[in-house]
Design a protein around this motif. Structure first.
Motif, PDB file in Angstrom:
ATOM      1  N   LEU A   1       0.947  -1.287  -0.074  1.00 13.23           N
ATOM      2  CA  LEU A   1      -0.244   0.043   0.022  1.00 13.23           C
ATOM      3  C   LEU A   1       0.877   1.270  -0.102  1.00 13.23           C
ATOM      4  O   LEU A   1       0.705   2.091  -0.628  1.00 13.23           O
ATOM      5  CB  LEU A   1      -0.974  -0.073   1.306  1.00 13.23           C
ATOM      6  N   CYS A   2       1.827   1.182   0.794  1.00  7.78           N
ATOM      7  CA  CYS A   2       2.783   2.323   0.946  1.00  7.78           C
ATOM      8  C   CYS A   2       3.401   2.458  -0.231  1.00  7.78           C
ATOM      9  O   CYS A   2       3.690   3.727  -0.868  1.00  7.78           O
ATOM     10  CB  CYS A   2       3.776   1.991   1.980  1.00  7.78           C
ATOM     11  N   ALA A   3       4.027   1.404  -1.012  1.00 12.83           N
ATOM     12  CA  ALA A   3       4.852   1.559  -2.331  1.00 12.83           C
ATOM     13  C   ALA A   3       3.766   2.282  -3.459  1.00 12.83           C
ATOM     14  O   ALA A   3       3.972   3.266  -4.156  1.00 12.83           O
ATOM     15  CB  ALA A   3       5.168   0.267  -2.573  1.00 12.83           C
ATOM     16  N   GLY A   4       2.656   1.777  -3.527  1.00  8.21           N
ATOM     17  CA  GLY A   4       1.602   2.062  -4.566  1.00  8.21           C
ATOM     18  C   GLY A   4       1.242   3.656  -4.211  1.00  8.21           C
ATOM     19  O   GLY A   4       0.829   4.390  -5.093  1.00  8.21           O
ATOM     20  N   ALA A   5       1.106   3.953  -2.831  1.00  5.97           N
ATOM     21  CA  ALA A   5       0.912   5.512  -2.784  1.00  5.97           C
ATOM     22  C   ALA A   5       1.877   6.159  -3.019  1.00  5.97           C
ATOM     23  O   ALA A   5       1.622   7.663  -3.693  1.00  5.97           O
ATOM     24  CB  ALA A   5       0.421   5.527  -1.256  1.00  5.97           C
ATOM     25  N   MET A   6       3.406   5.928  -2.824  1.00  7.49           N
ATOM     26  CA  MET A   6       4.399   6.796  -3.356  1.00  7.49           C
ATOM     27  C   MET A   6       4.498   6.683  -4.781  1.00  7.49           C
ATOM     28  O   MET A   6       4.592   7.952  -5.488  1.00  7.49           O
ATOM     29  CB  MET A   6       5.590   6.203  -2.642  1.00  7.49           C
ATOM     30  N   GLU A   7       4.135   5.870  -5.514  1.00  7.51           N
ATOM     31  CA  GLU A   7       4.226   5.942  -6.909  1.00  7.51           C
ATOM     32  C   GLU A   7       3.048   6.460  -7.470  1.00  7.51           C
ATOM     33  O   GLU A   7       3.279   7.305  -8.468  1.00  7.51           O
ATOM     34  CB  GLU A   7       4.095   4.317  -7.676  1.00  7.51           C
ATOM     35  N   LYS A   8       1.940   6.517  -6.914  1.00  6.30           N
ATOM     36  CA  LYS A   8       0.861   7.293  -7.470  1.00  6.30           C
ATOM     37  C   LYS A   8       1.065   8.961  -7.151  1.00  6.30           C
ATOM     38  O   LYS A   8       0.742   9.711  -7.865  1.00  6.30           O
ATOM     39  CB  LYS A   8      -0.559   6.832  -6.585  1.00  6.30           C
ATOM     40  N   SER A   9       1.783   9.172  -6.006  1.00  9.12           N
ATOM     41  CA  SER A   9       2.027  10.627  -5.568  1.00  9.12           C
ATOM     42  C   SER A   9       2.940  11.041  -6.817  1.00  9.12           C
ATOM     43  O   SER A   9       3.087  12.209  -7.224  1.00  9.12           O
ATOM     44  CB  SER A   9       2.698  10.630  -4.221  1.00  9.12           C
ATOM     45  N   PHE A  10       3.927  10.130  -7.014  1.00  6.10           N
ATOM     46  CA  PHE A  10       4.783  10.568  -8.104  1.00  6.10           C
ATOM     47  C   PHE A  10       4.285  10.777  -9.409  1.00  6.10           C
ATOM     48  O   PHE A  10       4.496  12.015 -10.246  1.00  6.10           O
ATOM     49  CB  PHE A  10       6.026   9.420  -8.418  1.00  6.10           C
ATOM     50  N   HIS A  11       3.425   9.988  -9.673  1.00  6.87           N
ATOM     51  CA  HIS A  11       2.782  10.267 -11.230  1.00  6.87           C
ATOM     52  C   HIS A  11       1.808  11.517 -11.128  1.00  6.87           C
ATOM     53  O   HIS A  11       1.831  12.268 -12.179  1.00  6.87           O
ATOM     54  CB  HIS A  11       1.840   9.002 -11.394  1.00  6.87           C
ATOM     55  N   VAL A  12       1.051  11.840 -10.079  1.00  7.86           N
ATOM     56  CA  VAL A  12       0.107  12.966  -9.975  1.00  7.86           C
ATOM     57  C   VAL A  12       0.971  14.384  -9.990  1.00  7.86           C
ATOM     58  O   VAL A  12       0.870  15.220 -10.509  1.00  7.86           O
ATOM     59  CB  VAL A  12      -0.861  12.830  -8.843  1.00  7.86           C
ATOM     60  N   GLU A  13       2.266  14.148  -9.016  1.00  5.85           N
ATOM     61  CA  GLU A  13       2.669  15.594  -8.674  1.00  5.85           C
ATOM     62  C   GLU A  13       3.669  15.924  -9.590  1.00  5.85           C
ATOM     63  O   GLU A  13       3.980  16.998  -9.786  1.00  5.85           O
ATOM     64  CB  GLU A  13       3.203  15.315  -7.456  1.00  5.85           C
TER      65      GLU A  13
ATOM     66  N   ASP B   1       4.159  13.730 -13.053  1.00  6.25           N
ATOM     67  CA  ASP B   1       4.012  13.710 -14.281  1.00  6.25           C
ATOM     68  C   ASP B   1       2.748  14.637 -14.880  1.00  6.25           C
ATOM     69  O   ASP B   1       2.652  14.993 -15.917  1.00  6.25           O
ATOM     70  CB  ASP B   1       3.503  12.197 -14.687  1.00  6.25           C
ATOM     71  N   LEU B   2       1.771  14.503 -13.962  1.00  5.94           N
ATOM     72  CA  LEU B   2       0.424  15.428 -14.488  1.00  5.94           C
ATOM     73  C   LEU B   2       0.703  16.736 -13.908  1.00  5.94           C
ATOM     74  O   LEU B   2       0.071  17.564 -14.776  1.00  5.94           O
ATOM     75  CB  LEU B   2      -0.631  14.596 -13.499  1.00  5.94           C
ATOM     76  N   LEU B   3       0.910  17.029 -12.721  1.00  3.54           N
ATOM     77  CA  LEU B   3       1.241  18.458 -12.376  1.00  3.54           C
ATOM     78  C   LEU B   3       2.200  19.128 -12.799  1.00  3.54           C
ATOM     79  O   LEU B   3       2.233  20.381 -12.907  1.00  3.54           O
ATOM     80  CB  LEU B   3       0.807  18.416 -10.656  1.00  3.54           C
ATOM     81  N   GLY B   4       3.431  18.362 -13.103  1.00  2.00           N
ATOM     82  CA  GLY B   4       4.599  19.149 -13.700  1.00  2.00           C
ATOM     83  C   GLY B   4       5.637  19.846 -12.846  1.00  2.00           C
ATOM     84  O   GLY B   4       6.403  20.397 -13.181  1.00  2.00           O
ATOM     85  N   TYR B   5       5.427  19.303 -11.499  1.00  2.00           N
ATOM     86  CA  TYR B   5       6.416  19.777 -10.775  1.00  2.00           C
ATOM     87  C   TYR B   5       7.852  19.012 -10.794  1.00  2.00           C
ATOM     88  O   TYR B   5       7.799  18.077 -11.390  1.00  2.00           O
ATOM     89  CB  TYR B   5       5.951  19.503  -9.016  1.00  2.00           C
ATOM     90  N   LYS B   6       8.800  19.760 -10.338  1.00  2.00           N
ATOM     91  CA  LYS B   6      10.240  19.085 -10.390  1.00  2.00           C
ATOM     92  C   LYS B   6      10.351  17.895  -9.661  1.00  2.00           C
ATOM     93  O   LYS B   6       9.637  17.374  -8.753  1.00  2.00           O
ATOM     94  CB  LYS B   6      11.253  20.021  -9.727  1.00  2.00           C
ATOM     95  N   GLN B   7      10.981  16.993 -10.316  1.00  2.00           N
ATOM     96  CA  GLN B   7      11.233  15.519  -9.937  1.00  2.00           C
ATOM     97  C   GLN B   7      12.321  15.786  -8.729  1.00  2.00           C
ATOM     98  O   GLN B   7      13.221  16.557  -8.611  1.00  2.00           O
ATOM     99  CB  GLN B   7      11.910  14.525 -10.906  1.00  2.00           C
TER     100      GLN B   7
ATOM    101  N   ARG C   1      -6.662  30.579  -8.045  1.00  2.00           N
ATOM    102  CA  ARG C   1      -6.616  31.791  -8.719  1.00  2.00           C
ATOM    103  C   ARG C   1      -5.332  31.758  -9.761  1.00  2.00           C
ATOM    104  O   ARG C   1      -5.555  32.321 -10.794  1.00  2.00           O
ATOM    105  CB  ARG C   1      -6.110  32.877  -7.777  1.00  2.00           C
ATOM    106  N   PHE C   2      -4.238  31.168  -9.521  1.00  2.00           N
ATOM    107  CA  PHE C   2      -3.205  31.234 -10.521  1.00  2.00           C
ATOM    108  C   PHE C   2      -2.747  29.923 -11.204  1.00  2.00           C
ATOM    109  O   PHE C   2      -1.902  29.907 -12.062  1.00  2.00           O
ATOM    110  CB  PHE C   2      -1.926  31.842  -9.821  1.00  2.00           C
ATOM    111  N   GLY C   3      -3.503  28.785 -10.637  1.00  2.00           N
ATOM    112  CA  GLY C   3      -3.074  27.586 -11.465  1.00  2.00           C
ATOM    113  C   GLY C   3      -2.449  26.754 -10.125  1.00  2.00           C
ATOM    114  O   GLY C   3      -1.617  27.263  -9.361  1.00  2.00           O
ATOM    115  N   ALA C   4      -2.511  25.327 -10.475  1.00  2.00           N
ATOM    116  CA  ALA C   4      -1.865  24.308  -9.759  1.00  2.00           C
ATOM    117  C   ALA C   4      -0.407  24.226  -9.755  1.00  2.00           C
ATOM    118  O   ALA C   4       0.073  23.648  -8.999  1.00  2.00           O
ATOM    119  CB  ALA C   4      -2.507  23.098  -9.737  1.00  2.00           C
ATOM    120  N   ALA C   5       0.101  24.504 -10.928  1.00  2.00           N
ATOM    121  CA  ALA C   5       1.532  24.282 -10.820  1.00  2.00           C
ATOM    122  C   ALA C   5       2.316  25.446 -11.813  1.00  2.00           C
ATOM    123  O   ALA C   5       1.479  26.324 -12.193  1.00  2.00           O
ATOM    124  CB  ALA C   5       1.871  23.135 -11.730  1.00  2.00           C
TER     125      ALA C   5
END
Length: 321
Positions: free
Chosen positions: A138-150, A152-158, A317-321
């Motif tokens: 569960l922890c591993a899946g949550a960390m990978e999902k966080s990486f993907h969303v934050e 890959d999708l939101l575009g923050y720095k790795q 107001r300004f966008g998520a990323a």
């Protein structure tokens, strides 16, 4: 002559007591540093188990404050917390006895855990039956999902990896240590004690996740806490890639905001049964509105978590990323 000798003895005694007070008893004047010292003491003095009331949300801000102010800390505190940034199991670490021999790798993360003793997670292994405790899965899946969303999708720095760190967990993947401590999670770095720190600094993070959340909240609720904690802590790792010296209240507020981006209760990806991070904001905002007259950047009574409302405003107001 005797009077003169007595006078000098009194002066000497006053000097000794004054120096003792300055170098032994005196806390740094900054209330934020004082709070960080109190939190750090909880962290380095681990107990075999904790009651739910003893579990805090996140220790990241306190350890970051301690690291930022390390060179200004009185020597007595530097000695007390020597090794606090060393990873579990390493010589010199306050957690040198926390032995986490088991490893589980995902595309981006390596999880460290044990199957024996007080730091072991629940050992049930049903979903999937892969020889790894479901809690670790569960922890591993949550960390990978966080990486993907934050990322890959939101575009923050790795986050930066730890390739150049001598004790980097065995590879350059992001390390997640599962053990018992009095918080849900923690993100920190391999700080070098004595470093002359600038006003801007970036570091590669490693993560600590509490391995016994089921004990505090029951399995069903703890799974949701585990997932949102992983989203929260991974966002701290992203922050370390921008500037670890950003205001700590904003670090916590924005990491709290990130939880609802990763776990939106199916609002975004229509995933049935997905954890809904929005349900936890009511408690955080309640504490915030109980003290509406204190500053937005206050860390009093966990005010920084309720300040997520400001991050929501800025994102809308300004966008998520």
């Amino acid at each position: 002559m005797n009077r003169l000798r007595l006078f000098f003895l009194i002066l000497l005694s006053i000097g000794i007591f004054t120096c003792t007070a300055l170098f032994v008893d005196a806390l740094p004047p900054d209330p934020e540093v004082q709070s960080a010292i109190r939190t750090a003491r909880k962290y380095i003095n681990l107990k075999p188990s904790y009651a739910p009331s003893e579990i805090e949300e996140c220790f990241t801000d306190s350890l970051t404050i301690l690291a930022r102010n390390w060179n200004q800390l009185p020597i007595i505190y530097q000695k007390e917390f020597q090794g606090i940034f060393l990873r579990p199991g390493l010589p010199g670490s306050p957690f040198g006895s926390v032995y986490l021999p088991e490893k589980f790798d995902t595309p981006h993360f390596r999880l460290h855990y044990t199957t024996v003793g007080p730091h072991a997670p629940p050992l049930e292994d049903f979903h999937p039956m892969n020889g790894v405790p479901d809690y670790v899965d569960l922890c591993a899946g949550a960390m990978e999902k966080s990486f993907h969303v934050e990322v890959d999708l939101l575009g923050y720095k790795q986050p930066f990896d730890d390739f150049w760190v001598a004790e980097n967990g065995g590879n350059r993947k992001y390390d997640v240590y599962l053990f018992v401590f009095p918080a849900l999670g923690l993100t920190t770095a391999d700080w070098f004690n004595g470093r002359v720190l600038s006003t801007v600094a970036t570091f590669g993070p490693y993560f600590a996740i509490n391995s016994r959340m089921y004990d505090y909240y029951g399995k069903s609720e703890a799974i949701r806490y585990l997932e949102t904690t992983c989203a929260h802590e991974f966002f701290h790792g992203i922050q370390f890639a921008y500037n670890v010296f950003m205001p700590t209240w904003f670090m916590e507020a924005s990491a709290t905001w990130s939880e609802s981006k990763v776990y939106a209760g199916g609002r975004i990806n229509r995933e049935i049964g997905e954890t809904d991070a929005y349900t936890y904001y009511s408690g955080q905002l309640r504490r915030w509105f109980l003290q509406p007259d204190i500053a937005l950047d206050s860390r009093e009574s966990d005010h920084e978590y309720g300040s997520v409302i400001w991050v929501f405003y800025m994102a809308e107001r300004f966008g998520a990323a």
